[in-house]
Design a protein around this motif. Structure first.
Motif, PDB file in Angstrom:
ATOM      1  N   LYS A  49       0.829  -1.210   0.000  1.00  0.00           N
ATOM      2  CA  LYS A  49       0.000   0.000   0.000  1.00  0.00           C
ATOM      3  C   LYS A  49       0.859   1.255   0.000  1.00  0.00           C
ATOM      4  O   LYS A  49       0.521   2.254  -0.646  1.00  0.00           O
ATOM      5  CB  LYS A  49      -0.938   0.006   1.202  1.00  0.00           C
ATOM      6  N   HIS A  54       1.120   5.785  -1.259  1.00  0.00           N
ATOM      7  CA  HIS A  54       1.732   6.782  -0.374  1.00  0.00           C
ATOM      8  C   HIS A  54       3.203   6.981  -0.728  1.00  0.00           C
ATOM      9  O   HIS A  54       4.087   6.533  -0.002  1.00  0.00           O
ATOM     10  CB  HIS A  54       1.588   6.340   1.093  1.00  0.00           C
ATOM     11  N   SER A 266       0.693  11.398   7.761  1.00  0.00           N
ATOM     12  CA  SER A 266       0.270  10.046   7.378  1.00  0.00           C
ATOM     13  C   SER A 266      -0.584   9.461   8.497  1.00  0.00           C
ATOM     14  O   SER A 266      -0.407   9.802   9.669  1.00  0.00           O
ATOM     15  CB  SER A 266       1.486   9.142   7.141  1.00  0.00           C
ATOM     16  N   THR A 268      -1.072   6.198  10.132  1.00  0.00           N
ATOM     17  CA  THR A 268      -0.583   4.842  10.340  1.00  0.00           C
ATOM     18  C   THR A 268      -0.571   4.538  11.828  1.00  0.00           C
ATOM     19  O   THR A 268      -0.661   5.429  12.670  1.00  0.00           O
ATOM     20  CB  THR A 268       0.854   4.671   9.810  1.00  0.00           C
ATOM     21  N   TRP A 370      -2.306   0.845   7.963  1.00  0.00           N
ATOM     22  CA  TRP A 370      -2.843   2.152   7.580  1.00  0.00           C
ATOM     23  C   TRP A 370      -4.196   2.329   8.254  1.00  0.00           C
ATOM     24  O   TRP A 370      -5.011   1.413   8.254  1.00  0.00           O
ATOM     25  CB  TRP A 370      -2.966   2.240   6.061  1.00  0.00           C
TER      26      TRP A 370
END
Length: 396
Positions: A49, A54, A266, A268, A370
């Motif tokens: 991913k 990203h 981000s 995560t 994620w």
């Protein structure tokens, strides 16, 4: 992978000897270009991913080349289909070694005790092998250095994921309380320093001092952590004086700030991920690498100036053609030729042969995912921001 080279024989294969933390079982070819690491599907999904959706985050990670799915029916020839992008760079010996390593790990799974629900009961992993039939294939972050100094900084105050058994949570929380994971949000999980001691008995066969995970757990604390990280960079024995060390620390500081920016933007959750610091530990080789890189940078800067002038000349000629000042069929494009294309190709070729200076990569995503809509990973960011403050001290 860039370029071509003679592939290694089976006798030249070896475990990856530049790892300073993490699970056993990682493999590399003799030149160290590839890093083949056993992993679970969750880590593969995280890599996939990142590189698909990203790009800024993926730039922080080692280059992802694909995966190997190994089981009892897998043989070396079948790996060509799984990794077409790098198959030509894998010798038959390396493929066979990867198959054997994972099958050995799978064979040990049957001996693990299970709980009442049929799941393998958690216990400390003393042999540091994980039970899996999959491996992720990466470009080795330590490739290209003559004497790579390496530091693995395990991020986070909380080290366990949501699915961790209670016993594992308790044990990891005890580690956090007793180490800099609690005070700073990171811990030195391992380190190797070229000529890191005056005592020959403390050095390995390649003149590295190896600091095990116990070093970060029992010798590094909130009061001496800056000094201990300083040992990683400043080392007169290896020819790295204060000025050179500060230059290295400044380079890492710039990258740490970039890591902070990307993680802050981000969504995560990463538990027990690490930042892998690598730089050329031989002072003489480090200075030579810096000189070569600076020389190429100056050369490319001069080429860019020449290109800008050529483009300005073309623009002026085009204006004169359109205004009628120049008569006839003037093909302005031919005046430039392929200056830009040649410059890019030459630059890429030269960059691929330059000695490396330093590298900072985010690694170890066994417990990473994620989480859209849940915001940034403040647990990991705590460690990154502490490291930024430490490196700010080191550059003063």
């Amino acid at each position: 992978m860039t370029g071509t080279r003679e592939l290694p024989s089976h006798a030249e294969l070896q475990p990856c000897d530049h790892t300073v933390a993490g699970h056993d079982g990682a493999l590399s070819d003799a030149n160290g270009e590839l890093f083949i690491k056993p992993c679970m599907q969750q880590e593969i999904d995280f890599y996939e991913k990142a590189f698909q959706e990203h790009p800024d985050f993926a730039a922080l990670m080692p280059v992802y080349l694909g995966t190997l799915a190994l089981n009892d029916a897998t043989d070396a020839s079948s790996l060509n289909e799984q990794l077409p992008a790098v198959a030509e760079h894998l010798s038959e010996g390396l493929k066979e070694e990867a198959v054997l390593a994972v099958k050995e790990t799978l064979g040990k799974a049957a001996d693990e005790p299970a709980d009442g629900q049929g799941n393998i009961a958690w216990k400390p992993n003393k042999n540091r092998r994980i039970v899996t039939n999959a491996s992720v294939v990466l470009e080795n972050s330590t490739y290209g250095f003559k004497k790579p100094n390496i530091l693995d900084a395990k991020l986070g105050r909380r080290l366990w994921a949501d699915d961790a058994p209670m016993e594992k949570r308790k044990r990891f929380d005890e580690i956090t309380k007793a180490t800099t994971n609690g005070s700073h949000g990171f811990r030195i999980a391992g380190m190797r320093v070229y000529k890191g001691s005056d005592n020959p008995e403390e050095l390995d066969s390649e003149d590295f001092r190896i600091y095990s995970k116990d070093y970060g757990r029992f010798q590094v604390n909130k009061d001496n952590v800056v000094q201990e990280i300083g040992k990683f960079i400043f080392n007169e024995r290896a020819g790295i004086d204060e000025d050179l060390g500060r230059a290295v620390a400044q380079a890492f500081l710039g990258d740490l700030r970039r890591v902070e920016h990307v993680l802050a933007n981000s969504e995560t959750r990463m538990y027990s991920a690490s930042l892998l610091f690598t730089f050329e530990g031989d002072g003489e080789a480090l200075r030579e690498a810096i000189e070569q890189n600076n020389a190429l940078a100056s050369e490319m800067e001069e080429k860019n100036r020449e290109l800008d002038l050529a483009q300005e000349t073309v623009a002026e000629l085009e204006a004169q053609v359109h205004s009628g000042a120049i008569e006839g069929d003037v093909k302005v494009v031919e005046l430039m030729g392929d200056v830009a294309a040649d410059s890019d190709e030459d630059g890429d070729a030269e960059l691929s042969t330059l000695p490396r200076i330093y590298s900072l990569k985010l690694i170890d995503f066994a417990h990473a995912e994620w989480v859209p809509g849940q915001g940034p990973d403040e647990n990991s960011l705590l460690g990154v921001r502490s490291l930024i403050k430490i490196f700010e001290e080191l550059v003063r």
